[in-house]
Enzyme design. Structure first.
Site, PDB file in Angstrom:
ATOM      1  N   ARG A 118       0.988  -1.338  -0.096  1.00 31.95           N
ATOM      2  CA  ARG A 118       0.059  -0.062   0.071  1.00 31.95           C
ATOM      3  C   ARG A 118       1.071   1.129   0.216  1.00 31.95           C
ATOM      4  NH1 ARG A 118      -2.885  -2.825   4.102  1.00 31.95           N
ATOM      5  NH2 ARG A 118      -4.553  -3.955   3.004  1.00 31.95           N
ATOM      6  N   LYS A 140       1.333  11.281 -11.502  1.00 34.54           N
ATOM      7  CA  LYS A 140       0.732  10.295 -12.083  1.00 34.54           C
ATOM      8  C   LYS A 140       1.416   8.966 -12.293  1.00 34.54           C
ATOM      9  CE  LYS A 140      -2.649  13.014 -14.501  1.00 34.54           C
ATOM     10  NZ  LYS A 140      -3.070  13.468 -15.866  1.00 34.54           N
ATOM     11  N   GLU A 182       6.096  18.135 -25.171  1.00 33.74           N
ATOM     12  CA  GLU A 182       5.754  18.650 -23.884  1.00 33.74           C
ATOM     13  C   GLU A 182       6.191  19.910 -23.420  1.00 33.74           C
ATOM     14  OE1 GLU A 182       3.445  17.048 -22.264  1.00 33.74           O
ATOM     15  OE2 GLU A 182       3.657  14.825 -22.807  1.00 33.74           O
ATOM     16  N   LYS A 217       4.167  23.017 -13.960  1.00 37.36           N
ATOM     17  CA  LYS A 217       3.625  22.110 -13.533  1.00 37.36           C
ATOM     18  C   LYS A 217       3.248  21.976 -12.195  1.00 37.36           C
ATOM     19  CE  LYS A 217       2.864  16.923 -14.143  1.00 37.36           C
ATOM     20  NZ  LYS A 217       3.067  15.816 -14.875  1.00 37.36           N
ATOM     21  N   GLU A 227      -6.694  16.484 -10.635  1.00 36.06           N
ATOM     22  CA  GLU A 227      -7.350  16.500 -11.950  1.00 36.06           C
ATOM     23  C   GLU A 227      -8.758  16.742 -11.952  1.00 36.06           C
ATOM     24  OE1 GLU A 227      -4.953  14.673 -15.324  1.00 36.06           O
ATOM     25  OE2 GLU A 227      -6.846  14.236 -16.130  1.00 36.06           O
ATOM     26  N   ARG A 231      -5.926  21.223 -13.498  1.00 38.29           N
ATOM     27  CA  ARG A 231      -4.929  20.091 -14.141  1.00 38.29           C
ATOM     28  C   ARG A 231      -4.976  19.569 -15.555  1.00 38.29           C
ATOM     29  NH1 ARG A 231      -1.516  15.447 -10.819  1.00 38.29           N
ATOM     30  NH2 ARG A 231      -0.196  14.965 -12.563  1.00 38.29           N
ATOM     31  N   ASN A 235      -3.503  18.509 -20.244  1.00 35.75           N
ATOM     32  CA  ASN A 235      -3.675  17.291 -21.276  1.00 35.75           C
ATOM     33  C   ASN A 235      -4.010  17.734 -22.642  1.00 35.75           C
ATOM     34  OD1 ASN A 235      -3.669  15.493 -19.262  1.00 35.75           O
ATOM     35  ND2 ASN A 235      -6.047  15.673 -18.857  1.00 35.75           N
ATOM     36  N   HIS A 238      -3.401  15.744 -25.694  1.00 40.97           N
ATOM     37  CA  HIS A 238      -3.109  14.439 -25.159  1.00 40.97           C
ATOM     38  C   HIS A 238      -4.436  13.419 -25.548  1.00 40.97           C
ATOM     39  CE1 HIS A 238       0.400  15.940 -23.352  1.00 40.97           C
ATOM     40  NE2 HIS A 238       0.535  14.687 -22.728  1.00 40.97           N
ATOM     41  N   HIS A 242      -3.328  10.367 -27.268  1.00 40.16           N
ATOM     42  CA  HIS A 242      -3.251   8.852 -26.723  1.00 40.16           C
ATOM     43  C   HIS A 242      -3.877   8.165 -27.749  1.00 40.16           C
ATOM     44  CE1 HIS A 242      -2.722  10.033 -22.292  1.00 40.16           C
ATOM     45  NE2 HIS A 242      -1.517   9.987 -22.883  1.00 40.16           N
ATOM     46  N   HIS A 254       4.962   8.855 -27.909  1.00 39.16           N
ATOM     47  CA  HIS A 254       4.112   9.834 -27.140  1.00 39.16           C
ATOM     48  C   HIS A 254       4.302  11.263 -27.584  1.00 39.16           C
ATOM     49  CE1 HIS A 254       1.637  11.174 -23.844  1.00 39.16           C
ATOM     50  NE2 HIS A 254       2.638  12.062 -23.411  1.00 39.16           N
TER      51      HIS A 254
HETATM   52  N1  GLY Z   1       0.962  14.268 -17.851  1.00 40.66           N
HETATM   53  C1  GLY Z   1      -0.324  15.086 -17.273  1.00 40.66           C
HETATM   54  C2  GLY Z   1      -0.179  15.347 -15.892  1.00 40.66           C
HETATM   55  O1  GLY Z   1       0.644  15.025 -15.315  1.00 40.66           O
HETATM   56  O2  GLY Z   1      -1.388  15.804 -15.536  1.00 40.66           O
END
Ligand code: GLY
Length: 350
Positions: A118, A140, A182, A217, A227, A231, A235, A238, A242, A254
């Protein structure tokens, strides 16, 4: 060395400097009695020994697990192998997983660190530009499922990020370019001045570029770690990106997919009068300046279908990020039935 502090559910530091891999033993304290380095078969032979040597000055026992490089490793089988490895090596909650690698290693090692017992200690040492500016920061972690990218994951902040800029100077041009997409994203979503500064090649001011991206960031993650709102701006490009990765069976990287995704959604934004054509031209020019793609050969129906596998879907709607101008983006909910039309607008030259 720059230190940027993130104050989210966990407070941690991001250290950015040149040559600091060799100081890891001094910088990374509280690793516990065992540290497990998770790396891949490209990065491991280049840097793992230096890291092990630096850590050998501490009292921590160091073990290592090497995965095959590439997105195909970010799967449930590798995840299970890693947590079994941690259990066989008898790591406990006070011990640490160290991700030494790019985004795939970071996401997979982070997910393993979050789930094993955990949650145990977790340190990120990014070795690609993409990992340095994006995936190593903000917590993430995930693995891919056959239905889509990053579909199983958790938010799990690292205890520290150690970014040695010198490691990025030996990256293959196509791997470096992946991260450039990015970096450009940060300019579009948050700062026109930063975007403009990218007209000078990134590798001539790399430490400053990384630090600025990480600060942008950090500010967003501190405002909305899970998010729920702002946040989602990260994206940009993205959702379509994706989808392109998935449709290409991850043969398109990517960064390339995100570049195409940003170009497509920005052409759509111009057609929808969300941004003007100078915004679109600036983005397309910047992407081309870094030899990044501005389109895809996949059709709108396939992309729209693949987008629905993305996590950004919320019931019958998908939240898309559109630029209003360079330095400012907005979130718009698009009905699933309308998504293909938006993509079509972005695929058409205008
Ligand atoms: N890669 C986008 C984020 O970390 O929210």
């Amino acid at each position: 060395m720059n230190t940027i502090t993130v104050n989210a559910s966990k407070m941690y530091e991001i250290k950015i400097g040149s040559g600091i891999l060799d100081d890891a033993g001094g910088i990374l304290h509280k690793l516990g009695s065992t540290a497990a380095i998770i790396t891949d078969d490209i990065v491991g032979p280049l840097y793992a020994e230096r890291l092990e040597h630096s850590l050998s000055h501490s009292r921590t026992r160091v073990v290592k697990y090497v995965i095959p490089h590439g997105e195909a490793s970010k799967n449930a089988e590798q995840f299970l192998s890693i947590i079994n490895f941690l259990a066989n090596e008898k790591l406990t909650r006070t011990d640490t997983v160290i991700a030494l690698g790019g985004g795939v290693v970071g996401d997979l090692a982070g997910f393993s660190a979050a789930v094993y017992m955990r949650g145990i200690g977790f340190v990120q040492i990014p070795t690609t530009l993409l990992a340095a500016v994006d995936s190593s920061v903000g917590g993430k972690t995930a693995i891919n499922l056959s239905a889509g990218k990053n579909l199983a994951g958790v938010f799990y902040q690292p205890d520290m990020v150690l970014c040695d800029v010198a490691l990025l100077s030996t990256l293959k041009p196509e791997v470096f370019r992946d991260g450039c997409a990015e970096v450009i994203k940060y300019g579009v979503i948050a700062s026109a001045d930063f975007f403009k500064s990218l007209e000078a090649p990134m590798d001539t001011h790399l430490k400053e570029v990384i630090a600025r991206c990480v600060e942008i960031k950090r500010d967003i993650v501190m405002e909305d770690e899970l998010e729920k709102g702002v946040r989602k701006l990260l994206n940009f490009g993205h959702t379509i990106g994706h989808a392109i990765e998935l449709l290409s069976d991850y043969k398109i990287s990517h960064g390339n997919a995100v570049a195409a995704g940003m170009a497509i959604i920005t052409r759509a934004a111009a057609r929808m009068k969300i941004c003007d054509s100078s915004c679109k031209q600036s983005l397309l020019q910047m992407l081309k300046h870094y030899n990044l793609p501005v389109n895809t050969t996949f059709d709108s129906a396939s992309i729209a279908h693949a987008c629905l596998a993305d996590k950004k879907r919320d019931g019958g709607k998908v939240t898309m990020v559109f630029p209003e101008r360079i330095g400012k983006c907005i979130l718009e909910e698009i009905k699933v039935e309308g998504l293909e039309n938006v993509i079509k607008l972005g695929l058409e030259e205008n």
